[in-house]
Design a protein around this motif. Sequence first.
Motif, PDB file in Angstrom:
ATOM      1  N   UNK A  97       0.736  -1.180   0.046  1.00  0.00           N
ATOM      2  CA  UNK A  97       0.084  -0.010   0.179  1.00  0.00           C
ATOM      3  C   UNK A  97       0.796   1.351  -0.140  1.00  0.00           C
ATOM      4  N   UNK A  98       0.431   2.282  -0.813  1.00  0.00           N
ATOM      5  CA  UNK A  98       1.314   3.398  -1.028  1.00  0.00           C
ATOM      6  C   UNK A  98       0.376   4.657  -0.393  1.00  0.00           C
ATOM      7  N   UNK A 119      -0.377  -1.787  14.071  1.00  0.00           N
ATOM      8  CA  UNK A 119      -1.323  -2.003  12.888  1.00  0.00           C
ATOM      9  C   UNK A 119      -0.707  -1.642  11.534  1.00  0.00           C
ATOM     10  N   UNK A 120       0.063  -0.486  11.499  1.00  0.00           N
ATOM     11  CA  UNK A 120       0.806  -0.064  10.315  1.00  0.00           C
ATOM     12  C   UNK A 120       2.162  -0.304  10.047  1.00  0.00           C
ATOM     13  N   UNK A 121       2.813  -0.836  10.987  1.00  0.00           N
ATOM     14  CA  UNK A 121       4.477  -0.609  10.781  1.00  0.00           C
ATOM     15  C   UNK A 121       4.836  -1.549   9.586  1.00  0.00           C
ATOM     16  N   UNK A 122       4.012  -2.660   9.167  1.00  0.00           N
ATOM     17  CA  UNK A 122       4.468  -3.496   8.220  1.00  0.00           C
ATOM     18  C   UNK A 122       4.120  -2.536   6.709  1.00  0.00           C
ATOM     19  N   UNK A 123       3.813  -1.363   6.645  1.00  0.00           N
ATOM     20  CA  UNK A 123       3.269  -0.736   5.420  1.00  0.00           C
ATOM     21  C   UNK A 123       4.561   0.158   5.024  1.00  0.00           C
ATOM     22  N   UNK A 124       5.712  -0.593   4.826  1.00  0.00           N
ATOM     23  CA  UNK A 124       7.001   0.100   4.391  1.00  0.00           C
ATOM     24  C   UNK A 124       6.999   0.772   3.143  1.00  0.00           C
TER      25      UNK A 124
END
Length: 258
Positions: free
Chosen positions: A67-68, A83-88
């Motif tokens: 996701x960007x 919840x969001x740390x994997x959205x590098x």
Amino acid sequence: MEIHRQENEDFLPVRVIQRDTDVTHLHLARRGLTYVPDLLRFSMLRCVWLNNNKIREVSRTSFNCCLTELYLQNNDIHSISGALRHLTCLRVLLLFNNQMRCLEETVSELKYMQDLHTLSLYLNPFTQDPEYCQYVLHHLPSVRFLDRKEVKEEERRRAFKLFSVERQRVFDSIAFGRRALPPPAGRNAPSSITKPVGQHGSRKRCTDSRSEDRENPSVAKSIIQFSIMNWSGTSTSQWNHLDDSSEPASDILTVKLR
């Protein structure tokens, strides 16, 4: 005229989504959602609009790592921890007008996003902190637009001075090719030393460090060493065909200043 317009609409191309991998943009704004649905099956999903809902929690299993752009503003989110740390790959994140109260927790979740350049967090309770902007800019250096404003270089310098006190002290102490040594362990800076004087216990401020060095000879002194080489005596290509005994010797002069 109505018939002619209907005929034109019949010839308009219609894109039919037949597979989950065809989904790259998903609009779920203003749907009255109270939670984020599972969107992991959309492996090519890049942009998600979930703003203006009633979402309170965000789960790690809601989004894929590619996701960007993520729009979660105008909800009731209390925390994004875990919840969001994997959205590098995330580049745009809007989270303004929610109920997040822990600034450190929020920034810690976002520090893995090395490409994040647009971030909005205003109208959250933690933005009442007077050091909010400096804290975010210091820990998220990739952010170029914070709360709809472009980040200025002066703001980054202020954030660095505020939250990197030790590094700033080192930078300020470097001058003329040498670094000023910090006071030895267990000894306060000379400008803040106070000693009792006289029977009445009056105190005076000690500002001269030389007198204290004389009292404590074990204090380490800084030493500057210079080495100068006599290049005129260095071997060149002209000496290659000569005998080794005729090659001049190089001189090195070492000077130590205390």
